[in-house]
Design a protein around this motif. Structure first.
Motif, PDB file in Angstrom:
ATOM      1  N   ASP A 175       0.826  -1.206   0.000  1.00 61.04           N
ATOM      2  CA  ASP A 175       0.000   0.000   0.000  1.00 61.04           C
ATOM      3  C   ASP A 175       0.864   1.263   0.000  1.00 61.04           C
ATOM      4  O   ASP A 175       0.544   2.249  -0.651  1.00 61.04           O
ATOM      5  CB  ASP A 175      -0.928   0.005   1.215  1.00 61.04           C
ATOM      6  N   THR A 191      -7.163   1.436  -3.023  1.00 62.82           N
ATOM      7  CA  THR A 191      -7.070   2.005  -1.680  1.00 62.82           C
ATOM      8  C   THR A 191      -7.852   1.143  -0.693  1.00 62.82           C
ATOM      9  O   THR A 191      -8.819   0.464  -1.061  1.00 62.82           O
ATOM     10  CB  THR A 191      -7.610   3.436  -1.659  1.00 62.82           C
ATOM     11  N   TRP A 192      -7.447   1.195   0.573  1.00 71.69           N
ATOM     12  CA  TRP A 192      -8.089   0.393   1.608  1.00 71.69           C
ATOM     13  C   TRP A 192      -9.228   1.161   2.250  1.00 71.69           C
ATOM     14  O   TRP A 192      -9.231   2.395   2.300  1.00 71.69           O
ATOM     15  CB  TRP A 192      -7.063   0.021   2.685  1.00 71.69           C
ATOM     16  N   SER A 223      -2.885   4.531   2.533  1.00 71.29           N
ATOM     17  CA  SER A 223      -4.337   4.547   2.734  1.00 71.29           C
ATOM     18  C   SER A 223      -4.756   4.766   4.174  1.00 71.29           C
ATOM     19  O   SER A 223      -5.907   5.128   4.426  1.00 71.29           O
ATOM     20  CB  SER A 223      -4.953   3.226   2.241  1.00 71.29           C
TER      21      SER A 223
END
Length: 308
Positions: free
Chosen positions: A71, A78-79, A170
């Motif tokens: 990430d 994106t988380w 993120s």
């Protein structure tokens, strides 16, 4: 300037993923070996469960690091909040469990080495399920003291704020109420001080035993001879090295965390440096432990010969 920054970013990324890959492979070998000993051997060592547990903790820890690094280095997806909370909570819990399992290994080996007339000798007779209870308690305790990360971790893609501490691209940590922050800090500080103190005491005790054994050996044998160290002595030296290495990496991690926040404005640089330093012990410690296990080395040599 931009080209140099991109090049250094790629180098750091490759270093992190190489460290993670080596660590996961080494810990997996260590876990399989000690799980086999604990489950199938007639008389497993008292440390088999603890070393296997330490290897499992480091595998989970390094896997979460791999997700965080993915990430950090620009994953297109994106988380959300749940993913951020799960990864950060799991990583912080595994870091806490790593110091717990390392301390437990040091204490268990000091008990194993203790002579029959010492006050620690009575603990040798304790069955292995006591170690299992201790392990379960450590998991519950660490899951509890890291619970505030479930509240403070939020998904913040493309958000910049002075009040947020970025963990990955993120995810960030937001300020929580003072009571929870101080409670977590107090519990973690007390835990770390107690565990580091226990490691220091057990390590000092093992050094004393090694010194006494060496003097007795010199009395019994001629000074012209250079007797080979016993398996117990070699294992003790390995564990003492492991304890020293852990303490060095622990304080180096704290130092880097403090200085990186002051020296680097770029969040990605700070996060990458902390990843490299913070996971050095999880990646190198299994290699140190494997080097003392002749059976693992023989199997690895056999596999190497067969493949080549």
């Amino acid at each position: 300037m931009k080209k140099n920054r991109l090049s250094s970013s790629i180098d750091i990324r490759n270093a992190i993923f190489s460290e993670v890959a080596i660590g996961i492979l080494a810990n997996t070998i260590l876990l399989l070996f000690h799980a086999h000993n604990f489950l199938l051997e007639h008389r497993p060592k008292s440390t088999d469960l603890t070393i296997g547990h330490l290897a499992l903790i480091h595998i989970v820890m390094l896997l979460t690091v791999a997700f965080m690094a993915t990430d950090t280095f620009g994953s297109q997806k994106t988380w959300d909040d749940i993913q951020c909370k799960l990864v950060v909570y799991l990583y912080s819990s595994m870091r806490g469990l790593s110091i717990c399992a390392t301390c437990l290994l040091s204490v268990l080996w000091a008990i194993t080495l203790s002579p029959r007339n010492s006050c620690l000798a009575k603990f040798k007779l304790r069955p292995s399920h006591h170690n299992l209870y201790c392990t379960l308690f450590l998991w519950v305790f660490n899951m509890f003291i890291n619970g505030s990360f479930l509240l403070s971790t939020i998904a913040t893609p493309n958000v910049t704020s002075a009040h947020l501490l970025r963990v990955t691209e993120s995810c960030s940590l937001r300020p929580v109420i003072h009571f929870l922050r101080y409670l977590q800090f107090a519990l973690r500080t007390i835990q770390d001080i107690c565990l580091l103190g226990l490691m220091a005491l057990s390590s000092g005790y093992m050094v004393t035993l090694l010194y006494r054994h060496k003097r007795q050996t010199q009395h019994l044998q001629s000074t012209r001879l250079s007797p080979k160290a016993s398996p117990e002595e070699r294992a003790t030296q390995t564990i003492l090295f492991l304890m020293s290495f852990f303490v060095v990496m622990y304080f180096l991690d704290i130092t880097v965390s403090w200085f990186s926040r002051m020296l680097w404005d770029i969040d990605s640089v700070r996060m990458c440096v902390q990843m490299l330093v913070g996971n050095g012990y999880a990646s190198i410690s299994p290699l140190v432990l494997i080097s003392t296990e002749k059976r693992i080395i023989k199997v690895l040599k056999y596999i190497w010969v067969r493949w080549h």
